[in-house]
Design a protein around this motif. Structure first.
Motif, PDB file in Angstrom:
ATOM      1  N   VAL A 117     113.161  21.672  75.409  1.00  0.00           N
ATOM      2  CA  VAL A 117     114.492  21.666  74.799  1.00  0.00           C
ATOM      3  C   VAL A 117     114.800  23.055  74.258  1.00  0.00           C
ATOM      4  N   GLU A 118     115.982  23.534  74.605  1.00  0.00           N
ATOM      5  CA  GLU A 118     116.419  24.866  74.162  1.00  0.00           C
ATOM      6  C   GLU A 118     117.316  24.792  72.942  1.00  0.00           C
ATOM      7  N   ALA A 119     118.139  23.753  72.861  1.00  0.00           N
ATOM      8  CA  ALA A 119     119.056  23.612  71.732  1.00  0.00           C
ATOM      9  C   ALA A 119     119.432  22.146  71.557  1.00  0.00           C
ATOM     10  N   ILE A 120     119.759  21.785  70.310  1.00  0.00           N
ATOM     11  CA  ILE A 120     120.221  20.432  69.983  1.00  0.00           C
ATOM     12  C   ILE A 120     121.426  20.571  69.061  1.00  0.00           C
ATOM     13  N   ASP A 121     122.536  20.023  69.483  1.00  0.00           N
ATOM     14  CA  ASP A 121     123.767  20.049  68.687  1.00  0.00           C
ATOM     15  C   ASP A 121     124.075  18.622  68.248  1.00  0.00           C
TER      16      ASP A 121
ATOM     17  N   CYS B  85     123.124  13.605  69.893  1.00  0.00           N
ATOM     18  CA  CYS B  85     122.368  14.820  70.190  1.00  0.00           C
ATOM     19  C   CYS B  85     122.799  15.384  71.534  1.00  0.00           C
ATOM     20  N   GLU B  86     123.497  16.511  71.501  1.00  0.00           N
ATOM     21  CA  GLU B  86     123.829  17.236  72.724  1.00  0.00           C
ATOM     22  C   GLU B  86     122.675  18.199  72.999  1.00  0.00           C
ATOM     23  N   VAL B  87     121.906  17.902  74.034  1.00  0.00           N
ATOM     24  CA  VAL B  87     120.652  18.618  74.275  1.00  0.00           C
ATOM     25  C   VAL B  87     120.805  19.561  75.464  1.00  0.00           C
TER      26      VAL B  87
ATOM     27  N   SER C  48     121.814  19.798  80.856  1.00  0.00           N
ATOM     28  CA  SER C  48     122.150  19.309  79.519  1.00  0.00           C
ATOM     29  C   SER C  48     122.419  17.809  79.593  1.00  0.00           C
ATOM     30  N   ALA C  49     122.298  17.123  78.463  1.00  0.00           N
ATOM     31  CA  ALA C  49     122.530  15.681  78.423  1.00  0.00           C
ATOM     32  C   ALA C  49     122.773  15.272  76.978  1.00  0.00           C
ATOM     33  N   THR C  50     123.375  14.107  76.799  1.00  0.00           N
ATOM     34  CA  THR C  50     123.666  13.582  75.464  1.00  0.00           C
ATOM     35  C   THR C  50     122.774  12.375  75.198  1.00  0.00           C
ATOM     36  N   TYR C  51     122.175  12.343  73.999  1.00  0.00           N
ATOM     37  CA  TYR C  51     121.265  11.256  73.623  1.00  0.00           C
ATOM     38  C   TYR C  51     121.646  10.696  72.263  1.00  0.00           C
ATOM     39  N   ASP C  52     121.360   9.408  72.104  1.00  0.00           N
ATOM     40  CA  ASP C  52     121.540   8.785  70.795  1.00  0.00           C
ATOM     41  C   ASP C  52     120.418   9.179  69.840  1.00  0.00           C
ATOM     42  N   LEU C  53     119.225   9.457  70.402  1.00  0.00           N
ATOM     43  CA  LEU C  53     118.074   9.788  69.575  1.00  0.00           C
ATOM     44  C   LEU C  53     117.156  10.736  70.350  1.00  0.00           C
TER      45      LEU C  53
END
Length: 373
Positions: free
Chosen positions: A125-129, A135-137, A144-149
């Motif tokens: 992982v390079e960044a988490i927004d 979590c925009e990872v 890149s992908a979006t996660y709830d956790l």
């Protein structure tokens, strides 16, 4: 609605969590920064609370078939004179057997159960927004992908922790250690530790023919640890008695097998940061003197999977995870610190304490870990 979960780290903690979630009907993505599975060429001692956690994953029989039963733990002084012995079955019978095996073998058991091919290797992982509440990872491979956790299961040097908690870093003392597996040419039977002044030598059989050797040393104040990486172990531990000390010769002859490192710990005031949660060494690495690294990681995985499967909202679930784990983890970290201080006592005082109270101290230090999760 199915939550989308990312597990960062494909070691014991990450694979245990992926498997525990899958067994509860929850899917998760797993990424691992190493290009191929590369478990350490060292050994593991698994006390009863560790094997109970592995049993909760349905893997105890497979583990038994690949491990050595450890029925006693002996502590000796550096001359080989016995200070204390504890029969492990008397302590851990409520939980599970005490077992030892190569680290690589436990990793393979977990990988086979979860499906090692499902782990995306050579990715981190390079960044988490988290500004959107999720979590925009951004990954290191450009995706890149979006996660709830997001779960940080990536060890003491956690990259996830550096992103969301850059203020928390491993704390290192003056201890360095060497670890390796070699042929058990001296016939060491059972868990056997020798204590010297500011040093420890431990040997544990991990198969019918192999033994895991661990040695640590407290360095002088201000000493640079790096020159010790290639130290001559037989010379450093020359005052230690045979047969355990003879195993150091084998490590010296094959230095490539020897893993060198500094002993450190991670202390965090909160393992949950928004929609990021930490487990295992990423959350609470501690001294190895209680052999709880793998045990607590697998326990973390089982508890986190339980709370996520309970149907609660994420805030409630993560609060429950912290509440259920906090006392146990804090206890282990305090005990590790106390045991390290005890080992640093003058030889006569240490011998008297272990000789008179060794078994009682062992039982007391592990007593809270006998309780169910």
């Amino acid at each position: 609605m199915q939550r989308k979960i990312l597990i960062v780290g494909g070691g014991i903690a990450g694979l245990s969590l992926g498997l525990a979630l899958e067994q509860r009907g929850i899917a998760a993505d797993v990424v691992e920064r190493h290009a191929t599975p590369s478990p350490s060429g060292t050994g593991l001692y698994l006390p009863g609370n560790a094997t109970r956690a592995i049993a909760s994953l349905g893997l105890l029989d497979r583990l038994r078939a690949n491990a050595v039963a450890v029925r006693s733990q002996k502590i000796l002084d550096h001359r080989g004179w016995e200070l204390t012995e504890t029969r492990t079955g008397d302590v851990w019978s409520r939980c599970g057997p005490c077992l030892s095996l190569p680290h690589a073998r436990l990793h393979a058991i977990l990988g086979a159960a979860f499906g090692e091919s499902r782990v995306r290797h050579d990715v981190s992982v390079e960044a988490i927004d988290q500004s959107s509440g999720r979590c925009e990872v951004a990954f290191t491979d450009g995706r890149s992908a979006t996660y709830d956790l997001v779960v940080g299961a990536d060890g003491i040097h956690s990259g996830v922790r550096r992103i969301v908690r850059p203020d928390v870093n491993p704390q290192y003392g003056r201890q360095v250690c060497w670890r390796f597996i070699t042929q058990n040419v001296t016939g060491v039977a059972g868990w056997t530790a020798l204590l010297g002044n500011g040093s420890t030598l431990l040997a544990i059989p991990v198969s019918g023919s192999e033994v895991y050797v661990y040695a640590d040393l407290t360095l002088p104040p201000g000493a640079d640890p790096e020159p010790y990486r290639h130290a001559c172990l037989p010379e450093l531990f020359q005052k230690f008695a045979a047969p355990v000390s003879l195993l150091l010769e084998r490590g010296h002859q094959d230095e490539a097998r020897v893993h060198f490192g500094r002993l450190g710990q991670v202390v965090m005031d909160d393992w949950v940061q928004g929609r990021v949660v930490f487990i295992g060494d990423a959350a609470h690495a501690a001294s190895p003197n209680m052999a709880q690294g793998a045990a607590l990681a697998i326990e973390d995985a089982a508890v986190l999977a339980d709370v996520l499967a309970a149907g609660q909202d994420l805030d409630t679930a993560l609060t429950s995870y912290t509440r259920r784990r906090q006392h146990r983890i804090r206890w282990v970290q305090r005990q590790c610190a106390a045991r390290d201080k005890m080992r640093a006592l003058p030889a006569l005082a240490r011998a008297a304490i272990f000789g008179l109270f060794g078994d009682k101290l062992y039982r007391r230090s592990y007593a809270p870990l006998l309780a169910p999760l």
